[in-house]
Design an enzyme around this catalytic site. Sequence first.
Site, PDB file in Angstrom:
ATOM      1  N   GLY A 189       0.809  -1.210   0.000  1.00  0.00           N
ATOM      2  CA  GLY A 189       0.000   0.000   0.000  1.00  0.00           C
ATOM      3  C   GLY A 189       0.839   1.256   0.000  1.00  0.00           C
ATOM      4  CB  SER A 220       2.339  -9.428 -10.243  1.00  0.00           C
ATOM      5  OG  SER A 220       3.530 -10.199 -10.133  1.00  0.00           O
ATOM      6  CE  LYS A 222      -0.284 -10.926  -8.112  1.00  0.00           C
ATOM      7  NZ  LYS A 222      -0.190 -11.523  -6.796  1.00  0.00           N
ATOM      8  CG  HIS A 234       1.217 -13.836 -11.894  1.00  0.00           C
ATOM      9  ND1 HIS A 234       1.816 -13.798 -10.652  1.00  0.00           N
ATOM     10  CD2 HIS A 234       2.033 -13.136 -12.712  1.00  0.00           C
ATOM     11  CE1 HIS A 234       2.947 -13.117 -10.723  1.00  0.00           C
ATOM     12  NE2 HIS A 234       3.096 -12.702 -11.967  1.00  0.00           N
ATOM     13  CG  ASN A 235       0.386 -15.062  -7.049  1.00  0.00           C
ATOM     14  OD1 ASN A 235       0.745 -14.264  -7.916  1.00  0.00           O
ATOM     15  ND2 ASN A 235       0.040 -14.675  -5.843  1.00  0.00           N
ATOM     16  CD  GLU A 292       5.295 -15.413  -7.641  1.00  0.00           C
ATOM     17  OE1 GLU A 292       5.408 -15.406  -6.395  1.00  0.00           O
ATOM     18  OE2 GLU A 292       4.714 -14.501  -8.269  1.00  0.00           O
TER      19      GLU A 292
END
Length: 466
Positions: free
Chosen positions: A10, A129, A184, A187-188, A191
């Site tokens: 953040g 990401s 996402k 994606h992870n 990863e």
Amino acid sequence: MGVIGMGVMGKSLALNLAEKDVSVSLYNRFVAGKEEGIAQKVVDENPEFSNMLAFEDLQKFVDSLEKPRRILMMIPAGVAIDAQLDSLLPILAKDDLVIDGGNSFYLDSNRRVARLHELGMHFLPMGVSGGEEGARKGPSIMPGGNAEGYAMVEDFLGRISAKDKDGKPCVTYVGPGGSGHFVKMVHNSIEYGEMQVLAELTHLLRFGFGCTPEQVSGIFSDWGKGELKSFLLEITADLLLFKENGELLLDKILDQAGQKGTGAWSLTTALEYGIPYSPLAESVNARGVSGEKAMRVAFSKTFQHEFQQVEGSLEEWLPKIKAAYSLARIINHEVGFRLMKTVSDTKDWKLNFNEISRIWTNGCIIRSGLMENISANYSDSVSFFEMAGVKDQVVSGRKALAELVGLGLTHGFALPVMSAGINYLLGRITAESSASVIQAQRDYFGAHTYQRKNDPSGKFYHTNWI
């Protein structure tokens, strides 16, 4: 723009926005003795940005924003998101926008999109990401939700995102509902697989082939200069050289891998949709096994396990190892993209995989030369394995991957993702599989019936096997 949550991500995204000439209101909750003056501290530590205001009062934070309000939440996934919405929504108005930039489960995000829609508001479930550095300097951004909400922040997100090789922002409107968080999540998952393959290779090279950390780093660095270039390969080469008090820091790190849930969510989603996911599933399982440190230590003594040195020449093996690594990565990506395509088709999300892979070419953790190739050549009309730049590596690399897995296993090395990868590939390209035995077994003990090869009608048969 308002940003809620001054944790690492953040704070980094807020500073990125401020640096790109976006006025930012910062909010962090007040918890006596634990979280006091957090947002103000961010402002105080960054005096070069005069366009940031800090708040601990939620109403004053909301009042500071121009209408329609645009608020980015960067807080932990789960109940914290719903609790924050419970506090926030009563003081917002029609047409306001709330963004969830964390790693929420996409089905939860679907529900929240519907909740805000009923109130006449917009909700963007948005994958981000790139880690801390990416968030500060340019992440890959994957917003879902509704297109109207995305249009409200398209300019802001374009300013702060990474840029691809053509200078285009690594952000795109992914699709409706929770699709941003879904991609996402996958994606992870990819990863996880990419990280595990590099860990497996590092271990085998060091303790099987007897390479020094510097030698392994050199091999990875050399690969990174060509088509195998990737962010994860680059950082692995770097960490193999990092020393603390003259000793390799890597060897001082406890071998228990953490995880935050996105990999497991991908696995359960794949099971739900009937998509084979074994290579990436094994990357999740490997982290679970690593967590049982005490048991592993005890069993290593009980079963007298030791790594065996490879007798063959490293120079002779290196071309095979490189080809095996290349193919293992292709398989990891194919598995992930296949899940995304299946869910997209089922939900009619119409995900654009050329565009999704394009925004993954920079800013994100799995950015690589392979991703650039996928972005340029992906087609819904051609299978992933038959894609230009991929098919030849599948043909030429499968023997190398099989040989390397065999070598590792016979010398005492666990290679869960690479071994699952070659099994997955062989299963996908085998015309006559062993599944006929399964069907016969099922019919034998449970009268589950089977179909016959010589009957194209699809009729089901049952045999009295006894």
